[in-house]
Write an enzyme that holds these catalytic residues in place. Structure first.
Site, PDB file in Angstrom:
ATOM      1  N   THR A  92      -2.404   7.501  -4.933  1.00 27.32           N
ATOM      2  CA  THR A  92      -2.198   8.430  -6.050  1.00 27.32           C
ATOM      3  C   THR A  92      -1.385   7.823  -7.179  1.00 27.32           C
ATOM      4  OG1 THR A  92      -0.293   9.412  -4.930  1.00 27.32           O
ATOM      5  CG2 THR A  92      -2.423  10.498  -4.616  1.00 27.32           C
ATOM      6  N   VAL A  93      -0.546   6.847  -6.874  1.00 27.39           N
ATOM      7  CA  VAL A  93       0.180   6.103  -7.906  1.00 27.39           C
ATOM      8  C   VAL A  93      -0.482   4.735  -7.967  1.00 27.39           C
ATOM      9  CG1 VAL A  93       2.390   5.095  -8.593  1.00 27.39           C
ATOM     10  CG2 VAL A  93       2.337   7.341  -7.480  1.00 27.39           C
ATOM     11  N   HIS A  97       2.316   0.002  -3.594  1.00 26.91           N
ATOM     12  CA  HIS A  97       3.568   0.223  -2.873  1.00 26.91           C
ATOM     13  C   HIS A  97       3.276   0.286  -1.375  1.00 26.91           C
ATOM     14  CE1 HIS A  97       1.926   4.109  -4.109  1.00 26.91           C
ATOM     15  NE2 HIS A  97       2.531   4.666  -3.073  1.00 26.91           N
TER      16      HIS A  97
END
Length: 128
Positions: A92-93, A97
């Site tokens: 979603t980002v 990460h």
């Protein structure tokens, strides 16, 4: 998503737990468990497969440092380590990460299958 709007490109200094040349470590803003931590490359890239060798090495070194810190601070019984790489994988980002999620005995009724639960119908492979 542009770098200007990326939440990981504009982190306030007080959120950063460990800072290295190629990557950094923060606590997840929406933790799955106590101590849920993220390892993030400093360069804005979307995929693990875009990492340079130096970035990948740095992220793995920071993963080990973050794990050691979590062992001291939270005493977890285990860990899930994962990356959502691409929209189909749930990213979603759009800034890569790595999730380091501490696990605790009893945090779910049956932890078997771990990351396999991203596909619930295939998680209980031991039953089939």
């Amino acid at each position: 998503m542009s770098e200007v709007r990326c939440p990981f490109c504009a982190l306030p200094a007080e959120r950063i737990l460990i800072l290295a040349d190629e990557a950094l470590v923060i606590r997840d803003a929406f933790p799955v468990s106590p101590g849920h931590t993220l390892v993030i490359p400093r360069r804005h890239i979307g995929s693990f497969f875009e990492l340079s060798d130096a970035e990948r090495t740095c992220m793995v070194e920071l993963l080990a440092q973050a794990k050691a810190e979590l062992d001291l601070s939270f005493q977890p019984d285990g860990f899930n380590i994962g990356i959502n790489d691409g929209a189909a994988a749930g990213q979603t980002v759009q800034h890569l990460h790595l999730h380091l999620i501490p696990r605790y005995l009893g945090d779910v009724p049956d932890p078997r299958g771990g990351v396999r639960w991203v596909m619930p119908g295939k998680a209980k492979y031991w039953v089939e």
